[in-house]
Motif scaffolding. Structure first.
Motif, PDB file in Angstrom:
ATOM      1  N   LYS A  58       0.989  -1.289  -0.144  1.00 32.47           N
ATOM      2  CA  LYS A  58      -0.206  -0.151  -0.243  1.00 32.47           C
ATOM      3  C   LYS A  58       0.948   1.167   0.081  1.00 32.47           C
ATOM      4  CE  LYS A  58      -3.888  -2.431   1.871  1.00 32.47           C
ATOM      5  NZ  LYS A  58      -4.812  -2.352   3.450  1.00 32.47           N
ATOM      6  N   ALA A  59       1.903   1.322  -0.236  1.00 29.58           N
ATOM      7  CA  ALA A  59       2.859   2.475  -0.662  1.00 29.58           C
ATOM      8  C   ALA A  59       2.554   3.027  -1.766  1.00 29.58           C
ATOM      9  CB  ALA A  59       4.335   2.043  -0.075  1.00 29.58           C
ATOM     10  N   VAL A  60       3.146   4.319  -1.757  1.00 28.73           N
ATOM     11  CA  VAL A  60       2.796   5.200  -2.878  1.00 28.73           C
ATOM     12  C   VAL A  60       3.891   5.762  -3.174  1.00 28.73           C
ATOM     13  CG1 VAL A  60       2.001   7.463  -3.924  1.00 28.73           C
ATOM     14  CG2 VAL A  60       0.410   6.320  -2.253  1.00 28.73           C
ATOM     15  N   LEU A  61       4.793   4.735  -4.791  1.00 29.75           N
ATOM     16  CA  LEU A  61       5.798   4.851  -5.353  1.00 29.75           C
ATOM     17  C   LEU A  61       5.887   5.561  -6.876  1.00 29.75           C
ATOM     18  CD1 LEU A  61       6.799   2.048  -3.958  1.00 29.75           C
ATOM     19  CD2 LEU A  61       8.514   4.027  -3.338  1.00 29.75           C
ATOM     20  N   GLN A  62       5.017   6.800  -6.999  1.00 30.08           N
ATOM     21  CA  GLN A  62       4.286   7.165  -7.725  1.00 30.08           C
ATOM     22  C   GLN A  62       5.653   8.352  -8.736  1.00 30.08           C
ATOM     23  OE1 GLN A  62       0.814   9.913  -8.201  1.00 30.08           O
ATOM     24  NE2 GLN A  62      -0.472   8.696  -7.823  1.00 30.08           N
ATOM     25  N   GLY A  63       6.417   8.186  -9.959  1.00 26.27           N
ATOM     26  CA  GLY A  63       7.934   8.418 -10.099  1.00 26.27           C
ATOM     27  C   GLY A  63       9.074   8.708  -9.115  1.00 26.27           C
ATOM     28  N   ALA A  64       9.509   7.256  -8.465  1.00 25.91           N
ATOM     29  CA  ALA A  64      10.062   7.115  -7.625  1.00 25.91           C
ATOM     30  C   ALA A  64      11.202   6.221  -8.315  1.00 25.91           C
ATOM     31  CB  ALA A  64       9.919   5.824  -6.905  1.00 25.91           C
ATOM     32  N   ASN A  65      12.281   6.629  -7.906  1.00 24.32           N
ATOM     33  CA  ASN A  65      13.751   6.226  -8.840  1.00 24.32           C
ATOM     34  C   ASN A  65      14.141   4.966  -7.992  1.00 24.32           C
ATOM     35  OD1 ASN A  65      15.568   5.427  -9.992  1.00 24.32           O
ATOM     36  ND2 ASN A  65      16.861   7.530  -9.773  1.00 24.32           N
ATOM     37  N   LEU A  66      14.153   3.715  -8.358  1.00 24.78           N
ATOM     38  CA  LEU A  66      13.967   2.317  -8.013  1.00 24.78           C
ATOM     39  C   LEU A  66      15.116   1.931  -8.629  1.00 24.78           C
ATOM     40  CD1 LEU A  66      10.515   1.379  -6.914  1.00 24.78           C
ATOM     41  CD2 LEU A  66      12.532   2.098  -5.121  1.00 24.78           C
ATOM     42  N   SER A  67      15.685   2.437  -9.491  1.00 24.38           N
ATOM     43  CA  SER A  67      16.751   1.542 -10.298  1.00 24.38           C
ATOM     44  C   SER A  67      17.867   1.232  -9.804  1.00 24.38           C
ATOM     45  CB  SER A  67      17.759   2.990 -11.509  1.00 24.38           C
ATOM     46  OG  SER A  67      18.017   3.611 -11.049  1.00 24.38           O
ATOM     47  N   GLY A  68      17.667   0.125  -9.591  1.00 30.92           N
ATOM     48  CA  GLY A  68      19.034  -0.808  -9.239  1.00 30.92           C
ATOM     49  C   GLY A  68      19.097  -0.834  -8.159  1.00 30.92           C
ATOM     50  N   ALA A  69      17.647  -1.013  -7.345  1.00 34.10           N
ATOM     51  CA  ALA A  69      17.476  -1.503  -6.075  1.00 34.10           C
ATOM     52  C   ALA A  69      17.520  -3.083  -5.730  1.00 34.10           C
ATOM     53  CB  ALA A  69      16.415  -0.481  -5.794  1.00 34.10           C
ATOM     54  N   ASN A  70      17.388  -3.067  -4.751  1.00 30.26           N
ATOM     55  CA  ASN A  70      17.108  -4.554  -4.074  1.00 30.26           C
ATOM     56  C   ASN A  70      15.395  -4.967  -4.035  1.00 30.26           C
ATOM     57  OD1 ASN A  70      17.306  -7.226  -3.744  1.00 30.26           O
ATOM     58  ND2 ASN A  70      18.838  -7.079  -2.292  1.00 30.26           N
ATOM     59  N   LEU A  71      14.403  -5.367  -4.459  1.00 28.89           N
ATOM     60  CA  LEU A  71      13.928  -5.622  -4.083  1.00 28.89           C
ATOM     61  C   LEU A  71      13.021  -6.602  -4.421  1.00 28.89           C
ATOM     62  CD1 LEU A  71      12.043  -3.138  -5.975  1.00 28.89           C
ATOM     63  CD2 LEU A  71      12.201  -3.077  -3.996  1.00 28.89           C
ATOM     64  N   GLN A  72      14.358  -7.735  -3.981  1.00 31.24           N
ATOM     65  CA  GLN A  72      14.032  -9.193  -3.402  1.00 31.24           C
ATOM     66  C   GLN A  72      13.382  -9.181  -2.970  1.00 31.24           C
ATOM     67  OE1 GLN A  72      17.916 -11.756  -3.960  1.00 31.24           O
ATOM     68  NE2 GLN A  72      17.030 -13.259  -4.145  1.00 31.24           N
ATOM     69  N   GLU A  73      12.139 -10.230  -2.515  1.00 34.82           N
ATOM     70  CA  GLU A  73      10.955 -10.649  -1.750  1.00 34.82           C
ATOM     71  C   GLU A  73       9.965  -9.419  -1.273  1.00 34.82           C
ATOM     72  OE1 GLU A  73      12.781 -13.439   0.505  1.00 34.82           O
ATOM     73  OE2 GLU A  73      13.277 -14.822  -0.429  1.00 34.82           O
ATOM     74  N   ALA A  74      10.535  -8.495  -1.669  1.00 35.02           N
ATOM     75  CA  ALA A  74       9.798  -7.176  -0.994  1.00 35.02           C
ATOM     76  C   ALA A  74       8.570  -7.561  -1.369  1.00 35.02           C
ATOM     77  CB  ALA A  74      10.594  -6.041  -1.702  1.00 35.02           C
ATOM     78  N   ASP A  75       7.548  -6.956  -0.555  1.00 35.18           N
ATOM     79  CA  ASP A  75       5.727  -6.940  -0.722  1.00 35.18           C
ATOM     80  C   ASP A  75       5.665  -5.623  -1.426  1.00 35.18           C
ATOM     81  OD1 ASP A  75       3.467  -7.461  -0.413  1.00 35.18           O
ATOM     82  OD2 ASP A  75       3.261  -7.592   1.874  1.00 35.18           O
ATOM     83  N   LEU A  76       5.129  -5.262  -2.299  1.00 38.29           N
ATOM     84  CA  LEU A  76       4.632  -4.433  -3.047  1.00 38.29           C
ATOM     85  C   LEU A  76       2.980  -4.267  -3.227  1.00 38.29           C
ATOM     86  CD1 LEU A  76       7.646  -3.565  -5.543  1.00 38.29           C
ATOM     87  CD2 LEU A  76       7.045  -2.018  -3.727  1.00 38.29           C
TER      88      LEU A  76
END
Length: 120
Positions: A58-76
């Motif tokens: 339920k997070a708002v990540l509109q326009g966020a820069n997640l380039s190169g981020a490690n989102l492994q096993e994250a809950d989006l």
């Protein structure tokens, strides 16, 4: 949180629920296993951040820069990633149930992996 990640008894797991972090500058941040549920990270810079196992439901990540981020096993799940930059992000085993990814920047291959599609 950094102390907690390093196993220090004085550290505590980050619990950043429902916070306003619009345009936050967090490149390379170590936020693995943090709880960012319902936080507003619109236009935030999370490039190369470690968000493995983080709860971003339920997070708002509109326009966020997640380039190169490690989102492994994250809950989006139920998150809003419209227009977010996901180029080079590790999306292995990332939960995206009802996640809005309209207009996000992502390679076709990464999108297929994220959605669990097969290519033949």
């Amino acid at each position: 949180h950094e102390l907690w990640l390093d196993g220090d008894d004085d550290g505590v797991r980050a619990d950043i629920i429902g916070k306003d972090l619009v345009r936050a500058q967090l490149p390379g941040a170590r936020l693995s296993n943090a709880s960012l549920t319902e936080s507003d990270l619109s236009d935030a810079d999370l490039s190369n951040a470690d968000l493995a196992g983080a709860n971003l439901s339920k997070a708002v990540l509109q326009g966020a820069n997640l380039s190169g981020a490690n989102l492994q096993e994250a809950d989006l799940s139920d998150a809003d990633l419209r227009g977010a930059n996901l180029l080079g992000a590790n999306l292995s085993s990332t939960e995206v149930w009802r996640t809005n990814i309209k207009g996000c920047v992502i390679t076709p291959e990464a999108l297929h992996r994220l959605l669990g599609c097969r290519t033949e």
